[in-house]
Design an enzyme around this catalytic site. Structure first.
Site, PDB file in Angstrom:
ATOM      1  N   LYS A   1       0.832  -1.206   0.000  1.00 35.10           N
ATOM      2  CA  LYS A   1       0.000   0.000   0.000  1.00 35.10           C
ATOM      3  C   LYS A   1       0.869   1.260   0.000  1.00 35.10           C
ATOM      4  CE  LYS A   1      -2.001   1.431   3.748  1.00 35.10           C
ATOM      5  NZ  LYS A   1      -2.859   1.526   4.949  1.00 35.10           N
TER       6      LYS A   1
ATOM      7  N   ASP B   1      -6.561   1.190   1.023  1.00 30.78           N
ATOM      8  CA  ASP B   1      -6.606   1.240   2.482  1.00 30.78           C
ATOM      9  C   ASP B   1      -8.014   0.874   2.945  1.00 30.78           C
ATOM     10  OD1 ASP B   1      -8.142   3.432   1.830  1.00 30.78           O
ATOM     11  OD2 ASP B   1      -7.098   4.822   3.164  1.00 30.78           O
TER      12      ASP B   1
END
Length: 211
Positions: free
Chosen positions: A120, A138
């Site tokens: 991420k 997320d």
């Protein structure tokens, strides 16, 4: 959800915010990398408060490495998990100096090899600092993708891959920012603001809250 509906959703998100940006404050790819690393399980607001004091003092691999773990902790101790984050950031700085000429690498494989950098974080840096198409999924993006049915998936990697495949190409570069901001301020976890949502009529969430 069909392609036409996705296109209209992102058209509206773009019209509402033509040039979306991260809410993390940074002035270089390295500052962004540090900020995103610090933001894991923390708010952008808390990270910005810390980096406003840190970056004027140390904003290069050399200067943060010179602070050392204890020195860095003094600047980031208000952020969750600051002990492990200080350790990772200092170790990251060492590797950047030794292997990358103090420059932030521009590939996912090289980024995720750095301490404290997951997929991420790497995707945020690639997209935001280097203008590469990447989807940093997320909790907000995961929720919005599943709730609206834009790109449902059972885990973040599945949602990431579906977004890359299903979001119309013209919106791919900024889709990450639109989705995270939508999840942060409109399609919130506990009580989504469906009644004032610009894509409410297109969303396929069956339990809309319209008051």
């Amino acid at each position: 959800m069909n392609k036409d509906k996705r296109t209209e959703i992102f058209t509206r998100l773009r019209d509402n915010n033509p040039q979306p940006e991260t809410e993390l404050e940074y002035s270089s790819p390295f500052e962004l990398l540090v900020a995103v690393t610090l933001s894991a399980q923390a708010t952008d607001v808390s990270v910005n408060k810390a980096t406003r004091k840190l970056f004027p003092v140390a904003n290069t691999p050399e200067s943060i490495y010179a602070l050392g773990e204890e020195g860095l902790k003094e600047y980031i101790k208000t952020i969750g998990l600051f002990n492990s984050k200080a350790k990772n950031v200092v170790a990251m700085c060492k590797i950047l100096m030794e292997k990358h000429n103090s420059q932030v690498p521009e590939t996912r494989d090289e980024l995720v090899a750095l301490p404290g950098v997951g997929r991420k974080t790497a995707n945020v840096v690639l997209n935001t600092a280097f203008n590469q198409i990447a989807m940093a999924v997320d909790t907000h993006i995961f929720r919005v993708s599943n709730r609206t049915k834009i790109a449902p998936g059972k885990d973040v990697l599945e949602v990431e891959k579906r977004l890359i495949r299903l979001v119309p190409k013209e919106f791919l570069m900024d889709a990450h920012h639109w989705l995270i901001l939508h999840g942060r301020y409109v399609c919130t976890a506990r009580k989504p603001k469906c009644g004032s949502c610009t894509i409410e009529d297109l969303c396929e969430f069956k339990e809309k809250i319209l008051d």
